[in-house]
Structures are given as structure tokens and as C-alpha cells.
Design a protein around this motif. Structure first.
Motif, PDB file in Angstrom:
ATOM      1  N   LYS A 800       0.832  -1.206   0.000  1.00 35.68           N
ATOM      2  CA  LYS A 800       0.000   0.000   0.000  1.00 35.68           C
ATOM      3  C   LYS A 800       0.865   1.255   0.000  1.00 35.68           C
ATOM      4  O   LYS A 800       0.548   2.250  -0.656  1.00 35.68           O
ATOM      5  CB  LYS A 800      -0.925   0.011   1.214  1.00 35.68           C
ATOM      6  N   GLU A 801       1.978   1.197   0.726  1.00 34.66           N
ATOM      7  CA  GLU A 801       2.869   2.357   0.798  1.00 34.66           C
ATOM      8  C   GLU A 801       3.627   2.574  -0.513  1.00 34.66           C
ATOM      9  O   GLU A 801       3.800   3.704  -0.963  1.00 34.66           O
ATOM     10  CB  GLU A 801       3.862   2.163   1.949  1.00 34.66           C
ATOM     11  N   GLN A 802       4.069   1.478  -1.129  1.00 33.71           N
ATOM     12  CA  GLN A 802       4.926   1.593  -2.304  1.00 33.71           C
ATOM     13  C   GLN A 802       4.159   1.566  -3.618  1.00 33.71           C
ATOM     14  O   GLN A 802       4.681   2.012  -4.645  1.00 33.71           O
ATOM     15  CB  GLN A 802       5.966   0.466  -2.300  1.00 33.71           C
ATOM     16  N   GLY A 803       2.934   1.039  -3.592  1.00 31.84           N
ATOM     17  CA  GLY A 803       2.161   0.912  -4.814  1.00 31.84           C
ATOM     18  C   GLY A 803       2.227  -0.495  -5.377  1.00 31.84           C
ATOM     19  O   GLY A 803       3.085  -1.296  -5.009  1.00 31.84           O
ATOM     20  N   VAL A 804       1.308  -0.813  -6.281  1.00 30.77           N
ATOM     21  CA  VAL A 804       1.239  -2.159  -6.854  1.00 30.77           C
ATOM     22  C   VAL A 804       1.975  -2.199  -8.181  1.00 30.77           C
ATOM     23  O   VAL A 804       2.111  -1.185  -8.871  1.00 30.77           O
ATOM     24  CB  VAL A 804      -0.226  -2.604  -7.043  1.00 30.77           C
ATOM     25  N   LYS A 805       2.431  -3.381  -8.535  1.00 34.81           N
ATOM     26  CA  LYS A 805       3.181  -3.556  -9.770  1.00 34.81           C
ATOM     27  C   LYS A 805       2.385  -4.293 -10.831  1.00 34.81           C
ATOM     28  O   LYS A 805       2.885  -4.596 -11.909  1.00 34.81           O
ATOM     29  CB  LYS A 805       4.494  -4.263  -9.458  1.00 34.81           C
ATOM     30  N   LYS A 806       1.159  -4.615 -10.498  1.00 28.17           N
ATOM     31  CA  LYS A 806       0.188  -5.095 -11.481  1.00 28.17           C
ATOM     32  C   LYS A 806      -1.181  -4.734 -10.941  1.00 28.17           C
ATOM     33  O   LYS A 806      -1.368  -4.556  -9.734  1.00 28.17           O
ATOM     34  CB  LYS A 806       0.319  -6.603 -11.711  1.00 28.17           C
ATOM     35  N   ARG A 807      -2.158  -4.631 -11.844  1.00 25.62           N
ATOM     36  CA  ARG A 807      -3.492  -4.212 -11.410  1.00 25.62           C
ATOM     37  C   ARG A 807      -4.545  -4.868 -12.298  1.00 25.62           C
ATOM     38  O   ARG A 807      -4.401  -4.905 -13.530  1.00 25.62           O
ATOM     39  CB  ARG A 807      -3.603  -2.681 -11.497  1.00 25.62           C
ATOM     40  N   LEU A 808      -5.587  -5.370 -11.660  1.00 26.05           N
ATOM     41  CA  LEU A 808      -6.694  -5.967 -12.390  1.00 26.05           C
ATOM     42  C   LEU A 808      -7.546  -4.860 -13.004  1.00 26.05           C
ATOM     43  O   LEU A 808      -7.946  -3.918 -12.314  1.00 26.05           O
ATOM     44  CB  LEU A 808      -7.536  -6.834 -11.457  1.00 26.05           C
ATOM     45  N   VAL A 809      -7.826  -5.005 -14.291  1.00 21.99           N
ATOM     46  CA  VAL A 809      -8.560  -3.983 -15.043  1.00 21.99           C
ATOM     47  C   VAL A 809      -9.714  -4.667 -15.777  1.00 21.99           C
ATOM     48  O   VAL A 809      -9.581  -5.796 -16.265  1.00 21.99           O
ATOM     49  CB  VAL A 809      -7.633  -3.266 -16.049  1.00 21.99           C
ATOM     50  N   LEU A 810     -10.840  -3.988 -15.835  1.00 20.59           N
ATOM     51  CA  LEU A 810     -11.987  -4.441 -16.621  1.00 20.59           C
ATOM     52  C   LEU A 810     -11.937  -3.757 -17.981  1.00 20.59           C
ATOM     53  O   LEU A 810     -11.728  -2.545 -18.062  1.00 20.59           O
ATOM     54  CB  LEU A 810     -13.291  -4.105 -15.913  1.00 20.59           C
ATOM     55  N   PHE A 811     -12.152  -4.531 -19.035  1.00 20.34           N
ATOM     56  CA  PHE A 811     -12.108  -3.978 -20.387  1.00 20.34           C
ATOM     57  C   PHE A 811     -13.429  -4.215 -21.099  1.00 20.34           C
ATOM     58  O   PHE A 811     -13.997  -5.312 -21.019  1.00 20.34           O
ATOM     59  CB  PHE A 811     -10.987  -4.619 -21.212  1.00 20.34           C
TER      60      PHE A 811
END
Length: 937
Positions: A800-811
Motif C-alpha cells: 500500500k505504501e509503495q504501490g502495486v506492480k500489477k493491477r486488475l482492469v476491466l475492459f
């Protein structure tokens, strides 16, 4: 019911730490792993000492059985030797390999020798590691016959071309060179091939062939040089456990105390699993597997690419100057029928059945006309071990801790052996998988899968499916069906249900509304990569959920009751580290396992993840608080074995918490739609005033103690009814009868799944796994970092502090015609500004949007999935909302070679949300009077 815990076996996430603290002289009986040996020779140094392989050297095995070993491996085939080799590479030198016969003397002494990378991503990663290892062995001077000859993969139909293009699409951006070629190019690569009925094929230059027996012997030799011991003619009679943990192995030559046991016994693995207490289920069964070898043929070079002719069910490769032909026939023969197990003289029990193999040989002659003029080939019948779904079986068993399995190679043990040995050795050493292996996990099965009669039926079909076209959601097994059925099965069948199966459970996929009683039962139409032929039925089901009432049988969901076994501790506060083993109440224990706050009021429901120490999902579930110290947990169907085992391994040592699998005790009916509340109010004679995520027990019709939960699995308004199974048929009949006034319709799981995807609701096993976190899938709001310690908290806090390196996205897919174009079904690559950024995890049709929709994780361009970890040991870049939603970014999904414009979203589209007022229900709904007309004249 389980109410105990394991105290002997070390905690898995900390196993490597414990190993470093243990003394090298400590007895295995003390339950502590031995530390790695300092200064172990590397692979290259082992090679320099041994030089090239002398086949008789590897057979020099000890005749003395040691009384103890850290790891005992049963079997000495290529998979077992790979595990032993990789263990000694990690410094684990106290390894004992035992075999009932001679080293490499089982089914590993022959195979096709083909190494194919043109596979789904998870399999390809394993096979890629195999080829990498074999190349290293060859470079070290070992003559294993490795030749990179490439392969051609043929297509005779348009659907096969689409299948191959889909596979190219997700293999190309992840590093595999593969290309579609036409008949003329095929003949240039393989001059002897006949292309008369071929539409095209795929050329994979990195594919290779190798000598199976040589690899098996080299790995055994190097494992011995690294410190492993081998004992031949050693038959396992019993595997003893203590506190559900491996203790010792009893053989015909004595007992061996051990800390780990690895079952690599191939077609004997299932029988071996039954020799432990408790018994271990390993659902594998051998099928007769045929190879035909010709004599040398003049002019055949040794660098010809090998051929996979999927539609003819055959493969062909150059072999010793001639050809080797094998196949995966549609109707295979289970081996050793009439025997209780694998007979001791098994080689004599497998005659060469030319009548069975003849259709495959005739297909081979059609493809390679040069075979017409060769003398009759020698036919070999070597059994190969297959699994119920055609996937390898790997990992730690649910029944016994430290009991590992690597079996079920499904027709080509060499292909996966190198990578499987590496993956399993890392799992043993680290105490957890180092890569995503969910599809191969031994915990994906139930007892029914280990039934011998079931396996004999299923294996007949599994073999041929390796070369069949697997149409998504449309390729169900035909054999060994109707094993687990809800009480509603028969009535739903008569209402037009077409069933699929998950974890052996029959579930309606959709309902054929044109079906009339007395007609033949509806069946699944031929599969397609385009719009399904049953799409109109799905649309009707959706409208029922959207405008009236949809009823979905979801009884297959895993259900576990979690209770406190003894009166809770009411004395002063205890530190969180003590609460793990001596919880004051069941909430204390669950709070340590759950990332959401589960201290909810009685009658409340909470959606929570259960994470591992990396922050990845071990479970995504619903917890219902039935009483002060009792919870009811609902998990995905595929989690029934796995999550129960995961919970069991984390039970407190004071035996205060009990688990009870009640999956079969409740029938689950999802009542979905804006009119669901009115329908249930009428049936229960009470006002249904449940707030979201609450429940209460109600009467429905004459049935009592029905758990009515105020949520659905579709994202639409409605309720889940958890019905004691003896009342299920009555409740359903009441719903069906009264529901006529409310537009009630039966709904299948395909419609439910597509509605879930459109609502951007990820599912464990598809979109969530042990390497994805809540912050990566958009569920960070369910993580309560202000709680005391829970598993994965520190990793999630850091993320949470550093951020995510992948993210689930809806297309949402734009510019595609669902009536004419190939659909997205899953595993399609995702591109951002023409750069590969991810893979689609699930896809379907968005009924409300009127478009195809899909979900997938995206990363920054250039990131690798191959060694994906969550502990920060990589240089991936942060993926932000701004990066995802940048107005200048152009997203595309590659569907079978055609890139389709895709619109990204990080939240569920508002257009997909409705409320009861949109259906004209601002005022109470008044049912219409229905007059029944007799069919009699």
C-alpha cells in the motif's frame, strides 16, 4: 470434523529460517530440517568429475538401506531423479531414492522424447525449465541426444486454425517464437509431409527431441554425486505418520525415519498413496499408450521437425533413421483391467494391439506417404499415467504434511520432468511454492476422483482430449458423470438444464427454454469460438435476473462451519502472537487469518480474503456469523479440499477451534432480481427487511431453518438461500409455482459468470490466486491494516505504501461484432500502445453493456511474469490509476491474431447497477391471477 492441529511439522513459510537454526547433527526424529551443506559442488563441477555418462555407473546403487534420511523419494524415473537432482543443488544432501526395481527401470525407460513449448503459459514455463536443464546437461558433455529440430503443428479445420492462432497470440509476447505457415511452407520444412487436407500449421523452431532414458540416468548420476543415495529392489510396504506428518517409511528391507516423503511412483502412485495412514488420494491411472517404430529409411535426415497432427490424433518424429509414430486416440484403453492393481509382470500384460492402433497408423500413412513402403513397424505398448483432467499432479498432499507428490505426466514424463523437479524441490526447501502451480495442485481433488472405477472411465476420455479442441465453457467430459448432484438435479434436468461439472459436481450451465417434457433431453451443441449457439437462452436468463426473478442452483460452493470447541477465555488481554495458538474466541483466530475485520455482529456477513505471508490470496470467502463463537464460511467450489486443508494447518494448538465441512448438507439457491424480495416475502409470510450483508433464518413454504442471506454472487439484488438439503426440493417447487407471477426463470452458471465479470467481481482460481493481492485486484478497501497482526499484513502494508506492480482492469471491447467475430474467452494478451502488458484472466458477454467484456492484470511494459513474486525482489515498476486510465493510452486485446480496441475501467460500470425501482417496484408488487387451462379437449 477436524478439531486438532499439527505441532510436529515446522511452519511452512518459516521452514527455511528453521533450517538455518538447526544443528547439522540433530536427529531427523527431532523434526527439524538439516541445514544446507556449505560448498556443495555446482552442476558444472559435478560434470567435470564425471565426464560423459557411463550407463552402467548409475546402476551402482547401495545395497544397504539407511535407517534415516531427511527426504525419501519413492521411484527412480525421470521425474524422481529430477527432484533428487534439484534438492542436492539446493544443498539438501540427505536424500534417499528407493525403487521397487532398478533405477530408470519403469516406464521412464522409453517415451516419445519430444519437448514441446507450444502450450498454455503455465505449462510452458515448466517445460521451458526442462529444456533449459537438458541443454545444460548436453553442454556439460552428457550425450542425451538433445536436438532442437522444431515442430510443425497442423490444422485440418477452420476451428483448429483459430485454436492455433489463439495459442500463438498468448505465446508470442511471452517469449516463444511461433508463426502460422501455409501448406507450401510446411512442405519446405518437412519434405515428406502430405498437405492435401491441411489448411495451415504453426512452426515452433525451439521445440526439441531428446533421449528419455539417457536423461533419466544422467539426473540419477548427478543426484548421487551431489550426495543422494539410491537403493534398488526396495518395496514400500507402509508409510507411517505422527500428528498427520510424515514419520517413517517401512520397506521390505527395513524402516527409514524421514522428515519428507516424495511420491514419484508413476503408475504405482495411487496404490502407494493408500499405504499411508491416513490414506493419501493420488488420482492417477495408466492407459495403454502405443508407439510404432519403423526400421531406418534411406534419405531421412535426423533434423526433421516433428509433427503434431492434432485432427488425426497423431504425432511423428524421426527416430534412429526411421520414424516413431504415436497418438492420443479419442477412445483410449485403461491398462490392467481385471487386475486389482499394477501387476508385477506388467510388461507381459500389455500386448501390442494392432487393431486398436491401426486407425492411427493409417492416419500416419496419409500424412507421411513414405510410410506406405516400409516394413510393418514394431509396435510398443507402454503404459502412461493420466489424471482426471489431464493436468500434472504436484505439491503437498492435504491428508499428510510433508508428503509431496509429482505424478500424472499424461503421456510425456520427460517433457515436464526437469521443470517439475525444480518446482517441487523449491517448494520443499522454501516451504511454499515459488511459482503459480494452482492448476497442478494435488489439492484440487476429492475422494471421488481417487475411485478406481471412476478413473478407469475418465481415463478413456482424457487421453484424446490432449489433441482435441477445448472450446471454452463448451467442452465437458462425457464419461464418469452424475456423481455429485444437488437434490434439484432431476427436476432441473426436466426443465431443460444442460449440465457441466466442477469438482465432480453437476451444475446447470444453461437452460434450453425450448425443451418440452417427453422430448430427448437437451445437450450441448457443437462448440465454437464465436457466439455460442445457446446464446439466446443466456439472454433470456439475464433478463429474468434483470427484470423479474432468476433462480440459480449454486449448491456446489464449499461450505465450512467454524466453531469454538471449549468455553472462551475471558481473562485479560493477550498479545496477538499468543492468540494464534490459544485464542480467547473464534474471532481471535479468524482475525489472524483474515485481512478484513471479521468481528461483526451475530447475523452479519463479511466478504474477506485469507492471505499468505506474501499478501496473496489463499482464499476469497464469505463469513457468516451464526453465533458468538460460530461462523459459516462459503468459498468457491474448487476450494473445497484446498481451503479446508489450509485452515486445518493453521488451527490453534490448544484444540479450541473445530472445522466441519458441511458442503453436502445445504442446497444453495440464489434468488436474483428486482422481484426477489416480493417473491420471498410471499413464500415466507414475513416482510423481508434484511440489510445488505446480513442474514436470518426463515421459513420458506413448509421448510424451516432456511438461512436467507442478503447478497448474491451476480452483483444483482437478491438473496442466497442456504437450505437443509432435505427441504431443497420443496423450497424449489414453491419458488417455481409462486414465481410464475414474478417472471421466474431458471438460470445457469454461464449467465451468472458473465454477470459477475460485467460487475467487475473477480473470482478465486481465475482472477485471484496465491500470487495476487487485494490491492492488485481492486479489493484493498476490504483490507483492515489497522487490525492487529494477520497473515500477510506486513506485505500488504508495504504494498500500500509503495504501490502495486500489477493491477486488475476491466475492459469493454469496442469495434467487434459479437454476431460475426471470434470472441475473447480468456488468456488473450493485452497491449497498451502496442506493448504487451498482461493476459486476460476471464471473459464473457456484458449483457447490460451489450459488449464483450474481460478482466486481466496489466503491468508496465517489459515486466516478466515468469518469476513473479510479491516480496519486492524484482525491479518492476508501479502501476497507478493514472497509468491505466491515461487518455492517451490505447489498449488492444489480441483475439486469435486480430487486435481489438479495448476500453479500460478500474471500477464497475455504473450502467450495470440497478435497483428495484427501475423495475416499477416503488410500490409493493401485486401478483396477477393466473388461470390454468386444461390440455384436455
Amino acid at each position: 470434523m477436524i478439531g486438532h492441529s499439527i505441532s510436529k511439522c515446522p511452519s511452512r513459510p518459516k521452514r527455511h529460517i528453521l533450517q538455518q537454526l538447526c544443528l547439522a547433527t540433530r536427529s531427523v526424529k527431532e523434526g527439524c530440517s538439516k541445514p544446507p551443506t556449505v560448498g556443495l559442488p555446482t552442476t558444472s563441477s559435478l560434470s567435470s568429475k564425471f565426464g560423459s555418462l557411463a550407463s552402467d555407473h548409475v546402476r551402482q546403487s547401495s545395497s544397504v538401506l539407511p535407517t534415516q534420511a531427511q527426504v525419501v523419494i519413492c521411484g527412480s524415473g525421470v521425474v524422481a531423479n529430477s527432484v533428487a537432482y534439484h534438492l542436492v543443488q539446493h544443498g539438501w544432501t540427505d536424500v534417499l531414492v528407493i525403487d521397487q526395481g532398478s533405477i530408470c527401470g519403469g516406464t521412464s525407460n522409453f517415451g516419445s522424447g519430444t519437448l514441446g513449448l507450444f502450450k498454455p503459459i503455465d505449462e510452458r514455463h515448466i517445460i521451458s525449465n526442462s529444456i533449459k536443464l537438458y541443454r545444460q546437461l548436453q553442454e556439460m558433455g552428457h550425450d542425451i541426444g538433445l536436438k532442437q529440430v522444431g515442430s510443425v503443428n497442423l490444422a485440418q479445420t477452420k476451428d483448429r486454425i483459430i485454436m492455433l492462432k489463439r495459442r500463438i497470440a498468448y505465446n508470442l509476447p511471452t517469449g516463444l517464437h511461433c508463426e502460422i505457415i501455409g501448406p507450401n511452407e510446411l512442405q519446405k520444412l518437412h519434405p515428406h509431409i502430405c498437405t492435401d487436407n491441411i489448411l495451415g500449421g504453426v512452426w515452433v523452431p525451439e521445440d526439441a527431441v531428446v533421449d528419455t532414458l539417457s536423461v533419466c540416468r544422467v539426473l540419477a548420476k548427478l543426484a548421487k554425486q551431489g550426495g543422494a543415495s539410491y537403493v534398488e529392489n526396495c518395496i514400500v510396504e507402509k508409510i507411517s505418520t505422527e500428528n498427520n506428518c510424515i514419520k517413517s517409511v517401512t520397506t521390505n528391507r527395513g524402516d527409514v525415519d524421514c522428515e519428507y516423503f516424495v511420491n514419484c511412483a508413476g503408475m504405482w502412485a495411487r496404490e502407494l498413496g493408500l499405504k499411508s495412514e491416513p490414506k493419501v488420494r493420488i488420482p492417477v491411472y495408466p492407459a495403454e499408450h502405443y508407439y510404432a517404430k519403423t526400421t531406418p529409411i534411406s534419405g531421412i535426415p535426423d533434423n526433421l521437425p516433428y509433427i503434431r497432427d492434432f485432427d488425426s490424433h497423431i504425432y511423428m518424429r524421426e527416430y534412429n533413421g526411421g520414424f516413431l509414430v504415436g497418438g492420443f486416440e479419442p477412445q483410449a484403453k485403461p491398462a490392467f483391467l481385471g487386475h486389482k492393481g499394477v501387476p508385477g509382470d506388467w510388461k507381459k500384460q500389455l500386448p501390442a494391439d494392432w487393431d486398436h492402433f491401426k486407425p492411427l497408423w493409417q492416419n500416419a500413412i496419409q500424412r507421411l506417404p513414405i510410410l506406405k513402403d516400409v516394413p510393418e513397424p514394431s509396435l510398443m505398448n507402454y503404459p502412461d499415467t493420466f489424471t482426471p483432467n489431464g493436468k500434472w499432479i504436484l505439491g503437498e498432499t492435504p491428508e499428510v504434511d510433508n508428503y509431496f507428490v509429482a505424478v500424472g505426466m499424461n503421456g510425456n514424463s520427460l517433457q515436464g520432468a526437469g521443470g517439475i523437479g525444480k518446482a517441487l524441490a523449491e517448494w520443499i526447501v522454501e516451504g511454499e511454492p515459488t511459482q503459480e502451480l494452482l492448476k497442478f495442485d494435488v489439492q484440487r481433488f476429492l475422494d471421488l476422483h481417487n475411485n478406481r472405477n471412476y478413473l478407469q472411465q475418465r481415463i478413456q476420455e482424457v487421453v484424446g482430449r490432449h489433441y482435441s479442441i477445448m472450446y471454452p465453457s463448451q467442452s465437458e467430459f462425457q464419461l464418469a458423470r452424475k456423481l455429485r448432484c444437488s437434490p434439484l438435479y432431476s427436476v432441473l434436468e426436466k426443465r431443460g438444464a444442460v449440465f457441466g461439472m466442477r469438482m465432480g459436481y453437476e451444475r446447470p450451465l444453461y437452460f434450453d427454454s425450448s425443451y418440452q417434457p417427453g422430448q430427448p433431453l437437451p445437450t450441448m451443441p457443437p462448440g465454437t469460438f464465436f457466439k455460442p449457439k445457446f446464446f439466446d437462452y443466456l439472454l433470456e436468463e439475464y433478463y429474468a435476473c434483470r427484470e423479474g426473478v432468476g433462480v440459480i442452483d449454486m449448491s456446489s460452493f464449499s461450505k465450512i462451519k467454524i466453531k469454538m470447541q471449549k468455553p472462551p477465555i475471558d481473562s485479560g488481554d493477550l498479545p496477538w502472537e499468543n492468540l494464534a495458538q490459544t485464542p480467547r474466541n473464534v474471532v481471535d483466530w479468524l482475525q489472524r487469518l483474515c485481512s478484513n475485520d471479521v468481528n461483526i455482529p451475530v447475523g452479519g456477513i463479511v466478504h474477506t480474503g485469507m492471505q499468505n505471508e506474501r499478501g496473496g490470496y489463499e482464499n476469497d470467502c464469505i463469513l457468516v456469523r451464526e453465533a458468538e463463537n460460530s461462523f459459516f464460511m462459503v468459498s468457491p467450489t474448487s476450494q473445497q479440499t484446498r481451503v479446508f486443508e489450509w485452515l486445518r494447518r493453521h488451527l490453534p494448538t490448544d484444540h479450541s477451534v473445530s472445522l466441519n465441512d458441511v458442503t453436502s448438507m445445504y442446497t444453495v439457491i440464489n434468488v436474483v432480481g428486482p422481484k426477489a424480495r416480493q417473491l420471498l416475502s410471499e413464500l415466507s409470510n414475513v416482510d423481508i427487511d434484511l440489510q445488505p450483508f446480513t442474514y436470518k433464518k426463515v421459513n420458506v413454504g413448509y421448510a424451516s431453518d432456511v438461512m436467507m442471506m442478503s447478497f448474491t454472487h451476480t452483483g444483482e439484488p437478491g438473496f442466497c438461500l442456504y437450505i437443509p438439503s432435505e427441504y431443497a426440493l420443496h423450497v424449489y417447487q414453491q419458488l417455481a409455482a409462486v414465481g410464475v407471477d414474478y417472471g421466474l426463470r431458471d438460470v445457469g452458471t454461464i449467465t451468472q459468470r458473465w454477470m459477475r465479470i460485467e460487475k467487475f467481481i473477480p473470482l478465486w482460481g481465475e482472477d485471484l490466486n496465491s500470487f495476487t493481492t487485494p490491492f492488485e485486484c481492486g479489493s484493498g478497501y476490504r483490507v483492515k491494516l489497522d487490525n492487529d497482526y494477520f497473515m500477510g499484513k506486513f506485505a500488504l502494508q508495504k504494498q500500500k505504501e509503495q504501490g502495486v506492480k500489477k493491477r486488475l482492469v476491466l475492459f469493454q471491447l469496442e469495434g467487434i461484432d459479437p454476431d460475426k467475430d471470434v470472441w475473447a474467452w480468456g488468456s488473450e494478451p493485452i497491449y497498451r500502445d502496442s506493448e504487451f502488458v498482461g493476459i486476460v484472466t476471464s471473459a464473457g458477454f456484458g449483457f447490460t453493456l451489450g459488449k464483450l467484456v474481460c478482466m486481466g492484470y496489466i503491468r508496465r511494459p517489459g515486466q516478466s511474469r515468469r518469476h513473479e513474486r510479491l516480496d519486492g525482489h524484482h525491479n518492476d515498476q508501479i502501476v497507478t490509476n493514472q497509468f491505466i486510465m491515461s487518455t492517451s493510452a490505447r489498449y488492444e486485446i489480441d483475439i486469435a491474431g486480430q487486435r481489438v480496441l479495448a476500453k479500460p475501467q478500474i471500477y464497475a460500470p455504473k450502467a450495470t447497477s440497478i435497483n428495484p425501482s427501475s423495475a416499477g417496484l416503488e410500490t409493493p408488487y401485486v401478483p396477477k391471477v393466473v388461470i390454468s387451462h386444461s390440455n384436455n379437449p
